[in-house]
Design an enzyme around this catalytic site. Sequence first.
Site, mmCIF file in Angstrom:
data_model
loop_
_atom_site.group_PDB
_atom_site.id
_atom_site.type_symbol
_atom_site.label_atom_id
_atom_site.label_comp_id
_atom_site.label_asym_id
_atom_site.label_seq_id
_atom_site.Cartn_x
_atom_site.Cartn_y
_atom_site.Cartn_z
ATOM 1 N N SER A 228 0.833 -1.195 0.000
ATOM 2 C CA SER A 228 0.000 0.000 0.000
ATOM 3 C C SER A 228 0.880 1.262 0.000
ATOM 4 O O SER A 228 1.723 1.420 -0.885
ATOM 5 C CB SER A 228 -0.939 -0.063 1.210
ATOM 6 O OG SER A 228 -2.002 0.844 1.108
ATOM 7 N N ASP A 455 -8.677 -4.059 -6.353
ATOM 8 C CA ASP A 455 -8.221 -3.517 -5.077
ATOM 9 C C ASP A 455 -8.941 -2.189 -4.833
ATOM 10 O O ASP A 455 -8.880 -1.290 -5.663
ATOM 11 C CB ASP A 455 -6.709 -3.289 -5.140
ATOM 12 C CG ASP A 455 -6.085 -2.937 -3.790
ATOM 13 O OD1 ASP A 455 -6.709 -2.168 -3.033
ATOM 14 O OD2 ASP A 455 -4.971 -3.424 -3.525
ATOM 15 N N HIS A 483 -7.443 -5.862 -0.901
ATOM 16 C CA HIS A 483 -6.261 -5.000 -0.880
ATOM 17 C C HIS A 483 -4.987 -5.812 -0.772
ATOM 18 O O HIS A 483 -4.792 -6.530 0.207
ATOM 19 C CB HIS A 483 -6.380 -4.037 0.305
ATOM 20 C CG HIS A 483 -5.336 -2.977 0.354
ATOM 21 N ND1 HIS A 483 -4.837 -2.354 -0.761
ATOM 22 C CD2 HIS A 483 -4.678 -2.425 1.406
ATOM 23 C CE1 HIS A 483 -3.932 -1.461 -0.402
ATOM 24 N NE2 HIS A 483 -3.815 -1.489 0.902
#
Length: 513
Positions: A228, A455, A483
């Site tokens: 991320s 995602d 995710h």
Amino acid sequence: MKSRRAALAASSLALALVVGACSVPPKVQTPADAVASAGAQEGTGETGPEGFEDFYGQTLAWEDCEGGWECTTARAPLSWDDPGAGEIGIALKRLPASGDRIGSLLTNPGGPGASGVDFVGDAAQFIGEPVKAAYDLVGFDPRGVGQSDPVACLDDAAKDEALSTEYDVPDGEAGLEERRAAYREWAEACAENTGDLLGHVDTQSAARDMDMLRAVLGDETLAYLGYSYGTQLGATYAGLFPDKVGRLVLDGAIDVTLSAGETSEQQAVGFENALRAYVEDCQAGASCPLGGDVDEGMRQVRALLDAAKANPLPTSSDRRLTSTLAFYGIAVTLYNDQSWPVLTQALTEALDQGTGTALLYLADFYNDRNPDGSFATNSTEAFRAVGCLDGRQDPDPATMEEQRERLEVEAPTMGSFFAYGALTCADWPYPVVDQEFDVHATGAAPVVVIGTTNDPATPYVWSEGLAKALDSAVLVTWEGEGHTAYGRSNACVGDAVDAYLVDGTVPEDGLTC
């Protein structure tokens, strides 16, 4: 939005709702004979930039902290532009390699604002055994986060109120000023309670910390697993130190070439698409509270959010579920499709009973809020502080209104919660930090970028964008929901990453799993 840690935690939400507490995976217990003795560690002997020799030359003193893990605190300069400005602490935690060690693997779960010290214990549960044999797994809290010198802002009661406050579409300058004043109050509290550190928690400074950590850990090049926002940190590192890039895995990528406004709008669409996938899956089952087709189901979710805004839903406590809190409660379940049944449970309660207890629980889970009203982490504070130094949207009223109108079309269910985001940093007490890194990381060793096709938090198009921007990147695609991918997808992704980290085998560019 939140980090890879949220995706991991989301998978345990069903159990958490039953027992009334967050279910945390047990820590890895490593046999004593597989763990290196704690103590001092010598670095590479590098001197680092002029004036910062003392930081690059420090010796880390590791101490046993739990079940085979070791902990320490490294010293870092407050400012990488001024060696005399003072210093801060960077907290680290590691699990020594269980086999023939080839180096350290630094990890970061994202955020910005998520704790790498907390995350690395979870990561040890899913990182491949060959990787754990070859590397010391190292988690660290970036500057401003968690157990490192932290950003501090509002007290718990004021923070709780700020995170649940509702705002209507601003009606002229007075409406905009009301919302802006709330963000200004937050920013002023950060300045008062954090001090000079608040101006030095940008991603480039964190990347420079990471190079210092590489050196003091004794590694000639950096091995890194970032999720991320951790991909932005990794890409920034590669742009600053391309000759020090070893084996970098960037999973759930952020496209560092996008503006803050583009990032916000595309993320709104990502959550909208993820919610649509959930609704379609829900309606295919026997107990979905959303009727009609997918479009009608999405309209029912939007109607629930609007109803909570007009009249916040009662819960089993004295708190009420606002629309903002309902959004958080929905969003956190989209990080991992294993938590979709929990969203069905929460929506059923809200739609059939008119109460929001489950969604409020999920919102608290998202915000790291404890039942007593305290907060377990400073992730929200650090998220804003880092973001406001890295880049800002234009707070011009006409520009924000145009964005709101686009969001209504592109993400009619979730988009309104991304509107007027420019106000968050409009009165931040420190300026945006000038970008000093090469977005192409020219000359870096091969970098593996991983994207998940649906995602919500880091849309797949971002992984495509980062892979295109980095000269040496290869793109691995997981066709899935939720995710990030490594550790929660399949053997195709897992084997490719493990082989790259352990043997240096670069996956085929365009590998689809």
